[in-house]
Write an enzyme that holds these catalytic residues in place. Structure first.
Site, mmCIF file in Angstrom:
data_model
loop_
_atom_site.group_PDB
_atom_site.id
_atom_site.type_symbol
_atom_site.label_atom_id
_atom_site.label_comp_id
_atom_site.label_asym_id
_atom_site.label_seq_id
_atom_site.Cartn_x
_atom_site.Cartn_y
_atom_site.Cartn_z
ATOM 1 N N ASN A 145 -2.602 8.289 5.124
ATOM 2 C CA ASN A 145 -1.314 7.614 5.307
ATOM 3 C C ASN A 145 -0.968 7.325 6.763
ATOM 4 O O ASN A 145 0.057 6.691 7.040
ATOM 5 C CB ASN A 145 -0.190 8.452 4.688
ATOM 6 C CG ASN A 145 -0.236 8.457 3.175
ATOM 7 O OD1 ASN A 145 -0.684 7.495 2.558
ATOM 8 N ND2 ASN A 145 0.219 9.532 2.568
ATOM 9 N N ARG A 181 0.831 -1.208 0.000
ATOM 10 C CA ARG A 181 0.000 0.000 0.000
ATOM 11 C C ARG A 181 0.865 1.257 0.000
ATOM 12 O O ARG A 181 0.518 2.270 -0.631
ATOM 13 C CB ARG A 181 -0.905 -0.031 1.232
ATOM 14 C CG ARG A 181 -1.919 1.100 1.342
ATOM 15 C CD ARG A 181 -2.981 0.756 2.374
ATOM 16 N NE ARG A 181 -3.750 1.921 2.768
ATOM 17 C CZ ARG A 181 -3.674 2.491 3.962
ATOM 18 N NH1 ARG A 181 -2.878 1.986 4.885
ATOM 19 N NH2 ARG A 181 -4.406 3.544 4.251
ATOM 20 N N HIS A 217 0.493 4.320 -2.509
ATOM 21 C CA HIS A 217 0.260 5.689 -2.030
ATOM 22 C C HIS A 217 1.368 6.635 -2.481
ATOM 23 O O HIS A 217 1.123 7.825 -2.695
ATOM 24 C CB HIS A 217 0.139 5.708 -0.506
ATOM 25 C CG HIS A 217 -1.203 5.260 -0.021
ATOM 26 N ND1 HIS A 217 -1.817 5.782 1.098
ATOM 27 C CD2 HIS A 217 -2.067 4.340 -0.512
ATOM 28 C CE1 HIS A 217 -2.993 5.203 1.271
ATOM 29 N NE2 HIS A 217 -3.156 4.311 0.317
ATOM 30 N N HIS A 254 -6.217 -5.877 -2.202
ATOM 31 C CA HIS A 254 -6.980 -5.981 -0.959
ATOM 32 C C HIS A 254 -7.155 -7.434 -0.522
ATOM 33 O O HIS A 254 -7.814 -7.698 0.488
ATOM 34 C CB HIS A 254 -8.351 -5.326 -1.110
ATOM 35 C CG HIS A 254 -8.292 -3.831 -1.134
ATOM 36 N ND1 HIS A 254 -9.387 -3.038 -1.418
ATOM 37 C CD2 HIS A 254 -7.265 -2.974 -0.902
ATOM 38 C CE1 HIS A 254 -9.024 -1.767 -1.370
ATOM 39 N NE2 HIS A 254 -7.748 -1.704 -1.064
#
Length: 327
Positions: free
Chosen positions: A97, A65, A69, A195
């Site tokens: 975050n 992730r 990001h 996910h």
């Protein structure tokens, strides 16, 4: 006549400078970029990453992730790794975050790389390699990671708030966000498959359980039995409890995510949204019914696509000595 000739020469020199600049800053990433300057880079990254993931497999999801990001804000330039300063609030401290973990893993990998190849490998490249290796260590995809990124010097909290797709985004918003980064609809549905590992606090989906439209109702797109299960774990106002995004196999990188989404058990509204578009819905059904026949291969390809977003190359940016600080 002499004046015209001088002007022509000066224009030619200016053109050559511009072309040289464009070339130095417009180079493409390539596999094996560090073949001569740091030949053991991938082995060093894999070994150090393995040391952490073997002890704490749940770190794999936030490391994946983190790369996502990073790339969606200012491109894949390591800006998500920078600490805030007295005069600037960085991406790392933006609300989306604040749940990221694993920065210590990136720092450890960077330290190991610096011992062998000081000042050569960017933090942005290390993040891309760690994300790949973390996925692989949970029996996921392997893909060749093109490298050659350089590190950015700017990190702004508000840009992360604006640039990252929200867990409550609808399909129109998701497609627009991915398209703005040069990613396709297929990339959207494939990367959503990330996910399949990891957990989430109750907060990002609590409204689906208790107050979806402001009337104390539930999200009609979420399976009723799943809602009942989630309510036993997430009470109203709970922002601390963690829930598996792929119940039963959240430490295994597989295609189960698509099976869940197809059963209307995607945890976030952005998961459920994949059933609202013909192309993304078709992919969900295909992977759910074929035991993920192409998912691992597709995921690697889409990660390469994502890893190319807004990269700095050539003379742009820098090679940070420490990932949390500009030089």
């Amino acid at each position: 006549m002499a004046t015209q000739k001088l002007i022509s020469v000066l224009l030619l020199q200016l053109l050559l400078v511009i072309l040289a600049s464009d070339f130095s800053n417009g180079q493409k990433l390539n596999v094996g970029f560090y073949h001569k300057t740091c030949p053991n880079i991938e082995a060093i990254v894999a070994k150090t990453t393995q040391q952490y993931i073997s002890r704490a497999p749940t770190l794999a999801a936030p490391l994946l992730r983190m790369h996502f990001h990073d790339c969606f804000v200012r491109g894949c330039d390591g800006s998500v790794l920078l600490n805030s300063t007295a005069s600037n609030s960085a991406e790392k401290d933006a609300f989306p975050n604040q749940s990221l973990r694993g920065f210590h893993v990136i720092d450890a990998v960077k330290s190991a790389v610096e011992k062998k190849c000081p000042g050569v490998v960017s933090c942005a490249d290390i993040l891309a390699l760690v994300a790949r290796d973390a996925v692989r260590m949970l029996h996921g995809s392997f893909w060749e990671v093109p490298t050659g990124r350089r590190d950015g010097r700017v990190s702004v909290n508000s840009e992360a708030l604006r640039g990252l797709p929200a867990p409550f985004a609808n399909i129109t918003q998701l497609k627009a966000t991915f398209a703005s980064k040069g990613l396709s609809v297929k990339d959207l549905v494939v990367l959503s498959g990330g996910h399949t590992i990891g957990t989430s606090h109750c907060g990002p989906f609590s409204n689906r359980l208790y107050n979806f439209t402001g009337k104390g109702d539930t999200d009609p797109k979420l399976d009723k039995n799943y809602i009942a299960q989630l309510k036993t774990k997430c009470k109203p106002g709970d922002i601390k409890t963690l829930v598996e995004m792929d119940p039963g196999s959240f430490k295994l990188f597989d295609e189960d995510y698509y099976t869940l989404v197809n059963k209307r058990r995607g945890l976030f509204q952005s998961d459920s949204a994949l059933l609202d578009d013909p192309e993304t819905r078709a992919y969900v059904i295909q992977q759910a019914t074929s035991h993920g026949a192409t998912f691992l291969k597709d995921f690697g390809a889409s990660m390469v696509n994502m890893g190319n977003i807004g990269v700095l190359t050539g003379n742009s940016g820098e090679i940070r000595k420490q990932c949390a600080f500009v030089n």
